[in-house]
Motif scaffolding. Structure first.
Motif, PDB file in Angstrom:
ATOM      1  N   SER A   5      46.454  26.185  40.147  1.00  0.00           N
ATOM      2  CA  SER A   5      46.461  27.607  40.497  1.00  0.00           C
ATOM      3  C   SER A   5      46.342  28.489  39.255  1.00  0.00           C
ATOM      4  O   SER A   5      45.702  29.540  39.297  1.00  0.00           O
ATOM      5  CB  SER A   5      47.720  27.963  41.279  1.00  0.00           C
ATOM      6  N   GLY A   9      43.314  30.969  38.629  1.00  0.00           N
ATOM      7  CA  GLY A   9      43.550  32.380  38.342  1.00  0.00           C
ATOM      8  C   GLY A   9      42.842  32.850  37.082  1.00  0.00           C
ATOM      9  O   GLY A   9      42.298  33.953  37.034  1.00  0.00           O
ATOM     10  N   ALA A  39      45.445  31.907  45.420  1.00  0.00           N
ATOM     11  CA  ALA A  39      46.794  32.378  45.746  1.00  0.00           C
ATOM     12  C   ALA A  39      47.464  31.454  46.760  1.00  0.00           C
ATOM     13  O   ALA A  39      48.673  31.203  46.671  1.00  0.00           O
ATOM     14  CB  ALA A  39      46.724  33.805  46.286  1.00  0.00           C
ATOM     15  N   TRP A  58      53.840  30.445  39.739  1.00  0.00           N
ATOM     16  CA  TRP A  58      54.084  31.893  39.836  1.00  0.00           C
ATOM     17  C   TRP A  58      53.044  32.678  39.044  1.00  0.00           C
ATOM     18  O   TRP A  58      52.554  33.707  39.503  1.00  0.00           O
ATOM     19  CB  TRP A  58      55.481  32.245  39.332  1.00  0.00           C
ATOM     20  N   THR A  59      52.698  32.188  37.866  1.00  0.00           N
ATOM     21  CA  THR A  59      51.681  32.860  37.056  1.00  0.00           C
ATOM     22  C   THR A  59      50.333  32.837  37.761  1.00  0.00           C
ATOM     23  O   THR A  59      49.616  33.845  37.770  1.00  0.00           O
ATOM     24  CB  THR A  59      51.577  32.197  35.671  1.00  0.00           C
ATOM     25  N   LEU A  61      49.869  32.674  40.989  1.00  0.00           N
ATOM     26  CA  LEU A  61      49.958  33.585  42.125  1.00  0.00           C
ATOM     27  C   LEU A  61      49.788  35.037  41.683  1.00  0.00           C
ATOM     28  O   LEU A  61      49.063  35.811  42.315  1.00  0.00           O
ATOM     29  CB  LEU A  61      51.304  33.399  42.845  1.00  0.00           C
ATOM     30  N   ILE A  62      50.413  35.406  40.593  1.00  0.00           N
ATOM     31  CA  ILE A  62      50.308  36.774  40.089  1.00  0.00           C
ATOM     32  C   ILE A  62      48.880  37.072  39.632  1.00  0.00           C
ATOM     33  O   ILE A  62      48.329  38.133  39.955  1.00  0.00           O
ATOM     34  CB  ILE A  62      51.325  37.004  38.956  1.00  0.00           C
ATOM     35  N   LEU A  63      48.272  36.150  38.892  1.00  0.00           N
ATOM     36  CA  LEU A  63      46.893  36.357  38.435  1.00  0.00           C
ATOM     37  C   LEU A  63      45.935  36.510  39.605  1.00  0.00           C
ATOM     38  O   LEU A  63      45.111  37.433  39.623  1.00  0.00           O
ATOM     39  CB  LEU A  63      46.442  35.181  37.563  1.00  0.00           C
ATOM     40  N   ASN A  64      46.032  35.625  40.570  1.00  0.00           N
ATOM     41  CA  ASN A  64      45.142  35.702  41.727  1.00  0.00           C
ATOM     42  C   ASN A  64      45.396  36.960  42.548  1.00  0.00           C
ATOM     43  O   ASN A  64      44.460  37.564  43.062  1.00  0.00           O
ATOM     44  CB  ASN A  64      45.279  34.450  42.592  1.00  0.00           C
ATOM     45  N   GLY A  65      46.655  37.374  42.644  1.00  0.00           N
ATOM     46  CA  GLY A  65      46.962  38.615  43.359  1.00  0.00           C
ATOM     47  C   GLY A  65      46.374  39.834  42.671  1.00  0.00           C
ATOM     48  O   GLY A  65      45.826  40.728  43.325  1.00  0.00           O
ATOM     49  N   ILE A  66      46.466  39.876  41.348  1.00  0.00           N
ATOM     50  CA  ILE A  66      45.881  40.987  40.598  1.00  0.00           C
ATOM     51  C   ILE A  66      44.369  41.016  40.790  1.00  0.00           C
ATOM     52  O   ILE A  66      43.778  42.085  40.991  1.00  0.00           O
ATOM     53  CB  ILE A  66      46.248  40.870  39.100  1.00  0.00           C
TER      54      ILE A  66
END
Length: 82
Positions: A5, A9, A39, A58-59, A61-66
């Motif tokens: 992930s 990302g 994500a 978590w990183t 998930l945050i990168l893909n969300g951004i």
């Protein structure tokens, strides 16, 4: 799954930077689903990984969300969303 992930990302982030160039905004149509899959992989990594080893997931998930949010905003600003 956390490493996958995170790499997903980073790749999506690089693709997003390329899609910010004028006349290459059509890449956001492919970028948003790509980052959404990343994500989902990150969320699965968070669910099935020991709590002490969830940092990469978590990183990711945050990168893909951004990337998803910026891609949607870019499509909205560029007139790609009708």
């Amino acid at each position: 799954m956390g490493v996958i992930s995170l790499l997903w990302g980073v790749l999506a982030l690089l693709w997003m930077i390329l899609a910010l160039i004028p006349l290459l905004g059509w890449g956001n149509w492919f970028l948003i689903p790509f980052a959404a899959v990343g994500a989902i992989i990150a969320a699965l990594g968070i669910l099935f990984t020991h709590p002490s080893k969830r940092g990469r997931a978590w990183t990711g998930l945050i990168l893909n969300g951004i990337v998803v949010v910026v891609g949607i905003l870019r499509l909205g600003l560029g007139g790609g969303v009708i």
